[in-house]
Design an enzyme around this catalytic site. Structure first.
Site, PDB file in Angstrom:
ATOM      1  N   LYS A 278    -101.089 -38.841 -12.146  1.00  0.00           N
ATOM      2  CA  LYS A 278    -100.572 -39.184 -10.818  1.00  0.00           C
ATOM      3  C   LYS A 278     -99.182 -39.798 -10.882  1.00  0.00           C
ATOM      4  CE  LYS A 278    -104.906 -39.671  -8.299  1.00  0.00           C
ATOM      5  NZ  LYS A 278    -104.847 -39.016  -6.989  1.00  0.00           N
TER       6      LYS A 278
ATOM      7  N   SER B  54    -100.801 -36.704  -6.782  1.00  0.00           N
ATOM      8  CA  SER B  54     -99.874 -36.800  -5.663  1.00  0.00           C
ATOM      9  C   SER B  54     -99.137 -38.151  -5.683  1.00  0.00           C
ATOM     10  CB  SER B  54    -100.597 -36.679  -4.333  1.00  0.00           C
ATOM     11  OG  SER B  54    -101.156 -35.392  -4.191  1.00  0.00           O
TER      12      SER B  54
ATOM     13  N   LYS C 129    -100.146 -26.910  -0.549  1.00  0.00           N
ATOM     14  CA  LYS C 129    -101.503 -26.870  -1.150  1.00  0.00           C
ATOM     15  C   LYS C 129    -102.550 -27.019  -0.058  1.00  0.00           C
ATOM     16  CE  LYS C 129    -104.330 -28.967  -4.773  1.00  0.00           C
ATOM     17  NZ  LYS C 129    -104.303 -29.802  -5.983  1.00  0.00           N
TER      18      LYS C 129
ATOM     19  N   PHE D 228    -105.191 -41.222  -3.068  1.00  0.00           N
ATOM     20  CA  PHE D 228    -103.768 -41.292  -3.477  1.00  0.00           C
ATOM     21  C   PHE D 228    -103.400 -42.656  -4.072  1.00  0.00           C
ATOM     22  CE2 PHE D 228    -102.159 -37.925  -0.169  1.00  0.00           C
ATOM     23  CZ  PHE D 228    -102.714 -36.921  -0.949  1.00  0.00           C
TER      24      PHE D 228
ATOM     25  N   ASN E 236    -107.483 -27.241  -2.972  1.00  0.00           N
ATOM     26  CA  ASN E 236    -107.857 -28.624  -3.262  1.00  0.00           C
ATOM     27  C   ASN E 236    -109.393 -28.722  -3.382  1.00  0.00           C
ATOM     28  OD1 ASN E 236    -107.631 -31.529  -3.382  1.00  0.00           O
ATOM     29  ND2 ASN E 236    -105.644 -31.259  -2.374  1.00  0.00           N
ATOM     30  N   THR E 237    -109.901 -29.943  -3.382  1.00  0.00           N
ATOM     31  CA  THR E 237    -111.355 -30.167  -3.464  1.00  0.00           C
ATOM     32  C   THR E 237    -112.007 -29.844  -2.119  1.00  0.00           C
ATOM     33  OG1 THR E 237    -110.993 -32.463  -2.820  1.00  0.00           O
ATOM     34  CG2 THR E 237    -111.099 -32.004  -5.173  1.00  0.00           C
TER      35      THR E 237
ATOM     36  N   TYR F 263    -108.387 -29.046 -13.631  1.00  0.00           N
ATOM     37  CA  TYR F 263    -108.487 -30.473 -13.909  1.00  0.00           C
ATOM     38  C   TYR F 263    -109.917 -30.797 -14.348  1.00  0.00           C
ATOM     39  CZ  TYR F 263    -108.446 -35.583 -12.981  1.00  0.00           C
ATOM     40  OH  TYR F 263    -108.562 -36.948 -13.068  1.00  0.00           O
ATOM     41  N   THR F 264    -110.902 -30.545 -13.481  1.00  0.00           N
ATOM     42  CA  THR F 264    -112.256 -31.065 -13.717  1.00  0.00           C
ATOM     43  C   THR F 264    -112.856 -30.581 -15.039  1.00  0.00           C
ATOM     44  OG1 THR F 264    -112.604 -31.287 -11.352  1.00  0.00           O
ATOM     45  CG2 THR F 264    -114.576 -31.230 -12.712  1.00  0.00           C
TER      46      THR F 264
ATOM     47  N   PHE G  17    -104.506 -35.642 -12.249  1.00  0.00           N
ATOM     48  CA  PHE G  17    -104.751 -36.149 -13.604  1.00  0.00           C
ATOM     49  C   PHE G  17    -103.631 -37.112 -13.994  1.00  0.00           C
ATOM     50  CE2 PHE G  17    -104.381 -36.159 -18.184  1.00  0.00           C
ATOM     51  CZ  PHE G  17    -105.694 -36.145 -18.625  1.00  0.00           C
TER      52      PHE G  17
ATOM     53  N   SER H 205    -105.843 -33.114   0.673  1.00  0.00           N
ATOM     54  CA  SER H 205    -106.775 -34.071   0.077  1.00  0.00           C
ATOM     55  C   SER H 205    -107.656 -34.641   1.180  1.00  0.00           C
ATOM     56  CB  SER H 205    -106.016 -35.207  -0.610  1.00  0.00           C
ATOM     57  OG  SER H 205    -105.373 -34.721  -1.745  1.00  0.00           O
TER      58      SER H 205
ATOM     59  N   ASN I 162    -114.490 -37.112  -5.969  1.00  0.00           N
ATOM     60  CA  ASN I 162    -113.576 -38.254  -5.983  1.00  0.00           C
ATOM     61  C   ASN I 162    -113.135 -38.602  -4.571  1.00  0.00           C
ATOM     62  OD1 ASN I 162    -110.414 -38.101  -5.513  1.00  0.00           O
ATOM     63  ND2 ASN I 162    -111.072 -36.054  -6.183  1.00  0.00           N
TER      64      ASN I 162
ATOM     65  N   ASN J  20    -109.170 -37.446   1.236  1.00  0.00           N
ATOM     66  CA  ASN J  20    -109.381 -38.894   1.157  1.00  0.00           C
ATOM     67  C   ASN J  20    -108.299 -39.739   1.821  1.00  0.00           C
ATOM     68  OD1 ASN J  20    -111.739 -38.427  -0.450  1.00  0.00           O
ATOM     69  ND2 ASN J  20    -110.343 -37.893  -2.119  1.00  0.00           N
ATOM     70  N   THR J  21    -107.381 -39.097   2.528  1.00  0.00           N
ATOM     71  CA  THR J  21    -106.394 -39.828   3.325  1.00  0.00           C
ATOM     72  C   THR J  21    -106.638 -39.430   4.780  1.00  0.00           C
ATOM     73  OG1 THR J  21    -104.776 -39.888   1.544  1.00  0.00           O
ATOM     74  CG2 THR J  21    -103.911 -40.112   3.789  1.00  0.00           C
TER      75      THR J  21
HETATM   76  C1  LIG Z   1    -110.135 -37.160  -9.827  1.00  0.00           C
HETATM   77  C2  LIG Z   1    -109.329 -36.145  -9.069  1.00  0.00           C
HETATM   78  C3  LIG Z   1    -108.149 -36.543  -8.440  1.00  0.00           C
HETATM   79  C4  LIG Z   1    -107.391 -35.594  -7.748  1.00  0.00           C
HETATM   80  N1  LIG Z   1    -106.203 -35.985  -7.158  1.00  0.00           N
HETATM   81  C5  LIG Z   1    -105.432 -35.056  -6.537  1.00  0.00           C
HETATM   82  C6  LIG Z   1    -104.175 -35.411  -5.978  1.00  0.00           C
HETATM   83  O1  LIG Z   1    -103.735 -36.558  -6.061  1.00  0.00           O
HETATM   84  N2  LIG Z   1    -103.451 -34.443  -5.344  1.00  0.00           N
HETATM   85  C7  LIG Z   1    -103.892 -33.141  -5.251  1.00  0.00           C
HETATM   86  O2  LIG Z   1    -103.189 -32.296  -4.684  1.00  0.00           O
HETATM   87  N3  LIG Z   1    -105.075 -32.773  -5.788  1.00  0.00           N
HETATM   88  C8  LIG Z   1    -105.835 -33.690  -6.430  1.00  0.00           C
HETATM   89  N4  LIG Z   1    -107.038 -33.310  -6.982  1.00  0.00           N
HETATM   90  C9  LIG Z   1    -107.499 -31.911  -6.805  1.00  0.00           C
HETATM   91  C10 LIG Z   1    -107.172 -31.033  -8.005  1.00  0.00           C
HETATM   92  O3  LIG Z   1    -105.783 -30.956  -8.208  1.00  0.00           O
HETATM   93  C11 LIG Z   1    -107.742 -29.614  -7.815  1.00  0.00           C
HETATM   94  O4  LIG Z   1    -107.096 -29.011  -6.700  1.00  0.00           O
HETATM   95  C12 LIG Z   1    -109.242 -29.599  -7.563  1.00  0.00           C
HETATM   96  O5  LIG Z   1    -109.879 -30.610  -8.303  1.00  0.00           O
HETATM   97  C13 LIG Z   1    -109.872 -28.261  -7.962  1.00  0.00           C
HETATM   98  O6  LIG Z   1    -109.611 -27.954  -9.322  1.00  0.00           O
HETATM   99  P1  LIG Z   1    -110.658 -28.283 -10.530  1.00  0.00           P
HETATM  100  O7  LIG Z   1    -111.993 -27.769 -10.081  1.00  0.00           O
HETATM  101  O8  LIG Z   1    -110.115 -27.568 -11.714  1.00  0.00           O
HETATM  102  O9  LIG Z   1    -110.628 -29.769 -10.686  1.00  0.00           O
HETATM  103  C14 LIG Z   1    -107.816 -34.232  -7.680  1.00  0.00           C
HETATM  104  C15 LIG Z   1    -109.002 -33.866  -8.327  1.00  0.00           C
HETATM  105  C16 LIG Z   1    -109.756 -34.796  -9.015  1.00  0.00           C
HETATM  106  C17 LIG Z   1    -111.022 -34.352  -9.701  1.00  0.00           C
END
Ligand SMILES: Cc1cc2nc3c(=O)[nH]c(=O)nc-3n(C[C@H](O)[C@H](O)[C@H](O)COP(=O)(O)O)c2cc1C
Length: 358
Positions: A64, A84, A210, A113, A239-240, A312-313, A62, A170, A109, A172-173
């Site tokens: 960054k 991150s 994480k 990063f 994470n996601t 976050y979400t 959220f 993550s 998403n 996406n990297t």
């Molecule tokens: C738009 C978005 C960007 C995210 N960016 C990161 C990130 O940069 N680093 C990280 O460790 N997790 C990142 N996350 C993952 C969240 O920190 C979290 O682990 C994950 O979304 C599950 O929690 P939530 O369901 O409450 O969102 C991101 C999530 C979202 C939705």
């Protein structure tokens, strides 16, 4: 009605990334909601020698660039995790790269990063005065030496952190999640700890890892063994996910590449949390994250083994006014079940299970 709750329906009409950037601007201008009440004492918890007024925190992604830590703490969160953050600034993947699944309470998403780099984050973090801040570290997409990236991030940002996170989960990297393999992870943990000891020797600065919710049982067991062997300070689960449950209403959006978060990940991430709590014998503090949208959800994470909870979400759909409601409901759940503190409830489900088994 707060300004934030009025703005929410308007923000939802915009593309998600534009809405997020506007939200950050509003927060920087001091327009975010403020929770001025005192937290219920049952919510107070102490971990790593730090006192958290409540166990509900902001998850990474959220904020960054560590631009709105004060504003997010003011919404009533007990702590905020930034990042991150990578050593160098990088743009991330091409847009569009965030997608809402409103009927599922989810988001996909593939940001990759995007961030302004560690120097900018350090400048922002140097301005802050209070509250507990975690710093989540990543590696640059083009970097060949992951350990060097996490070490650089540690050197620069440890002075401003209450805890550090090695994010290896993550999706996406390219190649990042392969760093969860213990043969790789051990090198990262050691590199980060070496720098941490050089920079913050006199402070007790915890280092966490994480992980993804997509690890198989064998991977989980191996990571847990490593965490115990290394006496890791904590783990964040999770994470996601790259999985796409068949139950998703938005099967069209579900085809987008990226990490799925929000309600659809609550079940898998809480199951993973239970496994990690058991695998680490309840000896390593865990932060439970994934799909938390209510006090009851937070309570379930705590009973499954989380000492702290993040989200976050749910903020995308409900805004930060959700935080006081989550805290209220969590306090009710704890008291209803006779717990005098969050700490007493951590892992309570497992205690019950072992009593039943014996
Ligand atoms: C738009 C978005 C960007 C995210 N960016 C990161 C990130 O940069 N680093 C990280 O460790 N997790 C990142 N996350 C993952 C969240 O920190 C979290 O682990 C994950 O979304 C599950 O929690 P939530 O369901 O409450 O969102 C991101 C999530 C979202 C939705």
């Amino acid at each position: 009605m707060s300004l934030a709750s009025l703005a929410l329906p308007l923000l939802r009409c915009l593309d998600p990334e534009t809405a997020h950037n506007l939200t950050l601007k509003a927060l920087k201008l001091g327009l975010g909601p403020k929770d001025t009440g005192n937290d219920d004492p049952v919510l107070e918890t102490t971990l790593w020698n730090r006192r958290f007024p409540n166990p509900i925190g902001l998850s990474a992604g959220f904020d960054k660039n560590a631009e709105v830590t004060a504003a997010m703490l003011a919404t009533g969160m007990g702590f905020v995790e930034v990042g991150s953050i990578t050593p160098k600034a990088q743009p991330g993947n091409p847009k569009p790269r965030i997608f809402r699944l409103p009927d599922d309470g989810g988001v996909i998403n593939r940001l990759g990063f995007n961030n302004l780099g560690m120097d900018e984050a350090a400048k922002n973090l140097a301005k802050r005065h209070n509250g507990i801040i975690g710093v989540n570290l990543g590696k640059n997409k083009t970097s060949e030496d992951a350990a060097a990236d996490y070490a650089m991030g540690t050197r620069k940002l440890a002075p401003f952190a209450d805890y550090l996170v090695i994010n290896v989960s993550s999706p996406n990297t390219p190649g990042l999640r392969a760093l969860q393999d213990p043969s790789e992870l051990i090198g990262l943990i050691q590199a980060v700890r070496r720098e941490r000891d050089a920079v913050a020797r006199e402070r007790n600065l915890p280092v966490l890892v994480k992980i993804a919710p997509d690890l198989n049982d064998e991977d989980v067991a191996e990571i847990c063994n490593l965490a115990l062997e290394q006496a890791l300070d904590g783990m964040i689960v999770s994470n996601t996910t790259i999985a796409r449950p068949e139950s998703l209403h938005h099967q069209d959006v579900a085809r987008e590449t990226g990490g799925l978060s929000g309600k659809p990940v609550f079940g898998p991430s809480t199951e993973m949390l239970r496994k990690v709590y058991i695998g680490t014998e309840g000896k390593i503090p865990l932060i439970g994250v994934g799909g938390v949208a209510s006090g009851r959800d937070a309570y379930e994470k705590i009973r499954a083994g989380a000492s702290l909870v993040q989200l976050y979400t749910a903020l995308v759909f409900h805004g930060p006014a959700l935080i006081p409601a989550i805290k209220r409901e969590l306090a009710e759940c704890l008291k209803r079940d006779g717990f005098a503190s969050v700490q007493e409830a951590v892992g309570a489900d497992h205690a019950k299970a072992s009593v039943k088994e014996s």
